[in-house]
Design an enzyme around this catalytic site. Structure first.
Site: not given
Length: 256
Positions: A96, A157, A183-184, A205-206
């Site tokens: 990535k 995040g 993301a996001g 992830n987050t």
């Protein structure tokens, strides 16, 4: 099936491995998510020091495809060095590409991302670049020959979800390679929406590691992605300004 390069996956959920409270919670979250691709930052893990505890020691790596990322790279040359380090450690040739151009927003540098992707393709890597929701940039990356496009839903995040669904839909419509929204993402509803737009997968992830109950959230994300994909395949009804009766009016008797 999600097809990336020569790899095929049943799960459309890609899970990041950072910021979990501990390895036990991380492992249980991975298990319930049924993710087959796990991503991690090479620079945050000493993969050559056996004395340092890391994710690779805790996982049955035969069950997963590991997707190292180049987080921390500020330019194409740094990204290539990190990718080669991951490859030298015996990890998957899939990488990535993440080249951050702004420390406040953590948005990717478009010029360096293009450059790094081209260099890594020449080195024989399976390249998955993290990019913004820039439609033209996504097309240029695709024209280079990358194996998937990873546009952000919103800043890394942030948990803001999909702030520009129109651009994402344009990227998906023009795509000839998988589009993985990255993301996001903040909730299962965000993940489902990405899939309803026609995305091939979601990387997060987050949203899981930062949840009050990461294990339960990992399972919720799995269900959200599955529901969104099914909804996309089923085809939603058209939006209309006026009401349409759901019951047929023909043959109904009129009460005097």
């Amino acid at each position: 099936m999600l097809n990336i390069g020569q790899f095929s996956f049943h799960s459309r959920l890609l899970l990041g491995t950072g910021k979990f409270p501990d390895f036990d919670v991380q492992q249980k979250a991975i298990d319930v998510s049924e993710a087959e691709i796990l991503t991690f930052a090479v620079r945050r893990m000493d993969i050559f020091d056996a004395k340092q505890p890391n994710l690779l020691e805790k996982l049955d790596v035969k069950k997963y495809t590991l997707l190292p990322n180049t987080a921390g790279a500020k330019n194409a040359e740094e990204a290539v060095r990190i990718a080669k380090l991951a490859k030298a450690s015996g990890l998957c040739d899939m990488i990535k590409v993440e080249v951050i151009g702004d420390d406040r927003t953590l948005l990717p540098d478009p010029v360096e991302t293009l450059k790094a992707s081209e260099m890594l393709l020449e080195e024989g890597f399976i390249v998955l670049p993290y990019t913004s929701d820039d439609v033209v940039l996504a097309r240029k990356l695709q024209e280079l020959g990358v194996h998937a496009i990873m546009p952000g839903a919103s800043p890394i995040g942030s948990g803001l979800g999909i702030v520009n669904p129109l651009n994402l839909s344009f990227i998906i419509e023009q795509a000839t390679v998988p589009v993985i929204v990255d993301a996001g993402i903040g909730s299962p509803a965000d993940a489902a929406f990405a899939m309803e737009l026609g995305a091939d997968g979601v990387l997060l992830n987050t949203a899981v590691s930062g949840a009050n109950d990461p294990i339960k959230m990992a399972y919720a994300m799995k269900l959200g992605i599955e529901a969104g994909r099914l909804g996309f395949e089923a085809g939603r009804i058209a939006r209309k300004r006026c009401a349409t009766a759901s019951s047929p009016l023909e043959g109904m008797s009129v009460v005097e």
